[in-house]
Design a protein around this motif. Structure first.
Motif, PDB file in Angstrom:
ATOM      1  N   LEU A  88       0.858  -1.177   0.000  1.00  0.00           N
ATOM      2  CA  LEU A  88       0.000   0.000   0.000  1.00  0.00           C
ATOM      3  C   LEU A  88       0.898   1.232   0.000  1.00  0.00           C
ATOM      4  O   LEU A  88       1.772   1.379   0.853  1.00  0.00           O
ATOM      5  N   LEU A  89       0.680   2.109  -0.970  1.00  0.00           N
ATOM      6  CA  LEU A  89       1.478   3.326  -1.079  1.00  0.00           C
ATOM      7  C   LEU A  89       0.571   4.457  -1.520  1.00  0.00           C
ATOM      8  O   LEU A  89      -0.084   4.366  -2.557  1.00  0.00           O
ATOM      9  N   THR A  90       0.518   5.509  -0.718  1.00  0.00           N
ATOM     10  CA  THR A  90      -0.315   6.652  -1.064  1.00  0.00           C
ATOM     11  C   THR A  90       0.420   7.933  -0.706  1.00  0.00           C
ATOM     12  O   THR A  90       1.368   7.921   0.085  1.00  0.00           O
ATOM     13  N   SER A  91       0.001   9.032  -1.316  1.00  0.00           N
ATOM     14  CA  SER A  91       0.679  10.307  -1.075  1.00  0.00           C
ATOM     15  C   SER A  91      -0.281  11.464  -1.276  1.00  0.00           C
ATOM     16  O   SER A  91      -1.341  11.311  -1.891  1.00  0.00           O
ATOM     17  N   PHE A  92       0.118  12.613  -0.757  1.00  0.00           N
ATOM     18  CA  PHE A  92      -0.640  13.836  -0.991  1.00  0.00           C
ATOM     19  C   PHE A  92       0.302  15.023  -0.797  1.00  0.00           C
ATOM     20  O   PHE A  92       1.211  14.970   0.026  1.00  0.00           O
ATOM     21  N   PRO A  93       0.113  16.097  -1.584  1.00  0.00           N
ATOM     22  CA  PRO A  93       0.909  17.311  -1.388  1.00  0.00           C
ATOM     23  C   PRO A  93       0.332  18.121  -0.240  1.00  0.00           C
ATOM     24  O   PRO A  93      -0.891  18.227  -0.106  1.00  0.00           O
ATOM     25  N   ALA A  94       1.195  18.681   0.592  1.00  0.00           N
ATOM     26  CA  ALA A  94       0.720  19.386   1.787  1.00  0.00           C
ATOM     27  C   ALA A  94       1.396  20.742   1.923  1.00  0.00           C
ATOM     28  O   ALA A  94       2.558  20.917   1.568  1.00  0.00           O
ATOM     29  N   GLY A  95       0.633  21.688   2.462  1.00  0.00           N
ATOM     30  CA  GLY A  95       1.197  22.986   2.799  1.00  0.00           C
ATOM     31  C   GLY A  95       1.364  23.903   1.606  1.00  0.00           C
ATOM     32  O   GLY A  95       1.177  23.509   0.452  1.00  0.00           O
ATOM     33  N   PRO A  96       1.733  25.152   1.863  1.00  0.00           N
ATOM     34  CA  PRO A  96       1.880  26.134   0.782  1.00  0.00           C
ATOM     35  C   PRO A  96       2.987  25.796  -0.207  1.00  0.00           C
ATOM     36  O   PRO A  96       2.954  26.241  -1.352  1.00  0.00           O
ATOM     37  N   LEU A  97       3.973  25.020   0.209  1.00  0.00           N
ATOM     38  CA  LEU A  97       5.042  24.612  -0.707  1.00  0.00           C
ATOM     39  C   LEU A  97       4.769  23.265  -1.359  1.00  0.00           C
ATOM     40  O   LEU A  97       5.604  22.745  -2.092  1.00  0.00           O
TER      41      LEU A  97
ATOM     42  N   VAL B  34      -2.591  12.694   7.039  1.00  0.00           N
ATOM     43  CA  VAL B  34      -2.078  11.462   7.638  1.00  0.00           C
ATOM     44  C   VAL B  34      -3.184  10.757   8.417  1.00  0.00           C
ATOM     45  O   VAL B  34      -3.362   9.533   8.312  1.00  0.00           O
ATOM     46  N   ARG B  35      -3.937  11.515   9.201  1.00  0.00           N
ATOM     47  CA  ARG B  35      -5.046  10.915   9.958  1.00  0.00           C
ATOM     48  C   ARG B  35      -6.023  10.187   9.031  1.00  0.00           C
ATOM     49  O   ARG B  35      -6.479   9.074   9.320  1.00  0.00           O
ATOM     50  N   GLN B  36      -6.368  10.827   7.911  1.00  0.00           N
ATOM     51  CA  GLN B  36      -7.341  10.241   6.993  1.00  0.00           C
ATOM     52  C   GLN B  36      -6.832   8.946   6.383  1.00  0.00           C
ATOM     53  O   GLN B  36      -7.561   7.948   6.310  1.00  0.00           O
ATOM     54  N   VAL B  37      -5.569   8.947   5.951  1.00  0.00           N
ATOM     55  CA  VAL B  37      -5.006   7.741   5.338  1.00  0.00           C
ATOM     56  C   VAL B  37      -4.934   6.611   6.358  1.00  0.00           C
ATOM     57  O   VAL B  37      -5.300   5.459   6.071  1.00  0.00           O
ATOM     58  N   VAL B  38      -4.472   6.925   7.562  1.00  0.00           N
ATOM     59  CA  VAL B  38      -4.343   5.910   8.613  1.00  0.00           C
ATOM     60  C   VAL B  38      -5.709   5.316   8.961  1.00  0.00           C
ATOM     61  O   VAL B  38      -5.858   4.095   9.092  1.00  0.00           O
ATOM     62  N   ALA B  39      -6.717   6.175   9.085  1.00  0.00           N
ATOM     63  CA  ALA B  39      -8.051   5.684   9.435  1.00  0.00           C
ATOM     64  C   ALA B  39      -8.668   4.876   8.299  1.00  0.00           C
ATOM     65  O   ALA B  39      -9.250   3.809   8.525  1.00  0.00           O
ATOM     66  N   GLU B  40      -8.532   5.364   7.065  1.00  0.00           N
ATOM     67  CA  GLU B  40      -9.139   4.692   5.913  1.00  0.00           C
ATOM     68  C   GLU B  40      -8.593   3.277   5.731  1.00  0.00           C
ATOM     69  O   GLU B  40      -9.343   2.344   5.399  1.00  0.00           O
ATOM     70  N   HIS B  41      -7.296   3.113   5.953  1.00  0.00           N
ATOM     71  CA  HIS B  41      -6.665   1.815   5.690  1.00  0.00           C
ATOM     72  C   HIS B  41      -6.356   1.032   6.965  1.00  0.00           C
ATOM     73  O   HIS B  41      -5.670   0.021   6.918  1.00  0.00           O
ATOM     74  N   ARG B  42      -6.843   1.525   8.108  1.00  0.00           N
ATOM     75  CA  ARG B  42      -6.690   0.843   9.398  1.00  0.00           C
ATOM     76  C   ARG B  42      -5.217   0.569   9.710  1.00  0.00           C
ATOM     77  O   ARG B  42      -4.818  -0.529  10.064  1.00  0.00           O
TER      78      ARG B  42
ATOM     79  N   VAL C  55       6.334   9.315   5.526  1.00  0.00           N
ATOM     80  CA  VAL C  55       7.538   9.966   5.038  1.00  0.00           C
ATOM     81  C   VAL C  55       7.276  11.450   4.840  1.00  0.00           C
ATOM     82  O   VAL C  55       6.361  11.842   4.111  1.00  0.00           O
ATOM     83  N   ASP C  56       8.055  12.279   5.508  1.00  0.00           N
ATOM     84  CA  ASP C  56       8.031  13.742   5.364  1.00  0.00           C
ATOM     85  C   ASP C  56       6.647  14.372   5.618  1.00  0.00           C
ATOM     86  O   ASP C  56       6.022  14.937   4.710  1.00  0.00           O
ATOM     87  N   PRO C  57       6.180  14.314   6.860  1.00  0.00           N
ATOM     88  CA  PRO C  57       4.935  15.020   7.201  1.00  0.00           C
ATOM     89  C   PRO C  57       5.206  16.511   7.384  1.00  0.00           C
ATOM     90  O   PRO C  57       5.560  16.965   8.460  1.00  0.00           O
ATOM     91  N   GLY C  58       5.032  17.269   6.316  1.00  0.00           N
ATOM     92  CA  GLY C  58       5.337  18.692   6.330  1.00  0.00           C
ATOM     93  C   GLY C  58       4.172  19.542   6.786  1.00  0.00           C
ATOM     94  O   GLY C  58       3.267  19.075   7.491  1.00  0.00           O
ATOM     95  N   MET C  59       4.159  20.791   6.359  1.00  0.00           N
ATOM     96  CA  MET C  59       3.141  21.739   6.791  1.00  0.00           C
ATOM     97  C   MET C  59       1.746  21.249   6.404  1.00  0.00           C
ATOM     98  O   MET C  59       1.527  20.760   5.297  1.00  0.00           O
ATOM     99  N   ASP C  60       0.813  21.373   7.330  1.00  0.00           N
ATOM    100  CA  ASP C  60      -0.603  21.060   7.085  1.00  0.00           C
ATOM    101  C   ASP C  60      -0.836  19.602   6.679  1.00  0.00           C
ATOM    102  O   ASP C  60      -1.820  19.295   6.001  1.00  0.00           O
ATOM    103  N   SER C  61       0.048  18.712   7.100  1.00  0.00           N
ATOM    104  CA  SER C  61      -0.078  17.306   6.675  1.00  0.00           C
ATOM    105  C   SER C  61      -0.796  16.428   7.688  1.00  0.00           C
ATOM    106  O   SER C  61      -1.193  15.309   7.357  1.00  0.00           O
ATOM    107  N   ILE C  62      -0.987  16.897   8.916  1.00  0.00           N
ATOM    108  CA  ILE C  62      -1.486  16.018   9.967  1.00  0.00           C
ATOM    109  C   ILE C  62      -2.866  15.460   9.644  1.00  0.00           C
ATOM    110  O   ILE C  62      -3.145  14.273   9.869  1.00  0.00           O
ATOM    111  N   GLU C  63      -3.747  16.272   9.067  1.00  0.00           N
ATOM    112  CA  GLU C  63      -5.095  15.798   8.772  1.00  0.00           C
ATOM    113  C   GLU C  63      -5.062  14.748   7.663  1.00  0.00           C
ATOM    114  O   GLU C  63      -5.788  13.744   7.724  1.00  0.00           O
TER     115      GLU C  63
END
Length: 232
Positions: free
Chosen positions: A2-11, A39-47, A29-37
């Protein structure tokens, strides 16, 4: 896998979550600005259970939420010792003029209180991070920062891919990381590229800290910085 990603923060720094599959342990890997939510969603969705937070380098757009993820999800943070001090003082990696520009552009005048997470581990060259059946190797590639690393994991999937690399700001699609910030070293960057990137197989997929994915083969053929190294 399982591998997922999303761009986070103003950069728009890419944050990745990798695991053996749903319902297992994972690495963030690399939880940058505005990434906490995200991460929470991915962790919850995939248990998932977060077993490790992996930092490719200490710049704030790649580790802004590291302490939040580590505290909330009870995971150790891995970072190279040369960049470890940036966990508590991320702006130390940015020169005066650049820091002033970033503060004005992104509203960084009121910074949160940064401090080291409770459990910090050394992502030194040759280390292996064990994450519920995944073996994630660490390669030290200074140049962008003194403590820049990339992480590699064997790919277990139908595609013709041997490994996946989380390259941070070391290698991008068509480019490489900047070396004009505090601690950057262009000559060292070229040495790291020559010694660590050119020997890798073409089928390694590169997941960079910003922008789209690429591969070692594609970069070997089209990246002007790698072309210069091949010709040297």
């Amino acid at each position: 896998m399982l591998l997922t990603s999303f761009p986070a923060g103003p950069l728009q720094a890419n944050c990745y979550v990798v695991a053996r599959g749903p319902g297992t342990g994972c690495a963030v890997v690399d939880p940058g600005m505005d990434s906490i939510e995200g991460v929470r969603q991915v962790v919850a969705e995939h248990r998932l259970t977060v077993d490790a937070v992996l930092i490719t380098h200490g710049h704030f757009d790649h580790m802004w939420c590291a302490q939040d993820v580590a505290r909330e999800l009870e995971a150790p943070v891995w970072i190279h010792p040369a960049d470890r001090h940036l966990l508590a003082d991320p702006m130390a990696a940015i020169s005066g003029p650049s820091a002033a520009m970033l503060r004005a552009q992104f509203g960084l005048d009121d910074l949160p209180e940064f401090r080291e997470p409770d459990d910090v581990r050394d992502a030194v060259d040759g280390a292996v991070v064990e994450v519920d059946g995944l073996r994630i190797s660490v390669d030290h590639v200074p140049g962008h920062t003194p403590g820049t690393v990339y992480y590699r994991v064997d790919w277990d999937g139908p595609e013709d891919v041997s490994q996946v690399m989380f390259s941070g700001d070391f290698l991008f699609a068509g480019s490489i990381g900047r070396t004009d910030l505090t601690g950057g070293d262009h000559d060292q960057m070229l040495t790291s590229l020559r010694e660590r990137i050119l020997p890798l197989p073409d089928d390694v997929v590169v997941l960079p800290g910003h922008g789209p994915q690429t591969s070692i083969g594609r970069e070997r053929a089209t990246n002007p910085f790698l072309s210069e190294l091949k010709e040297a």
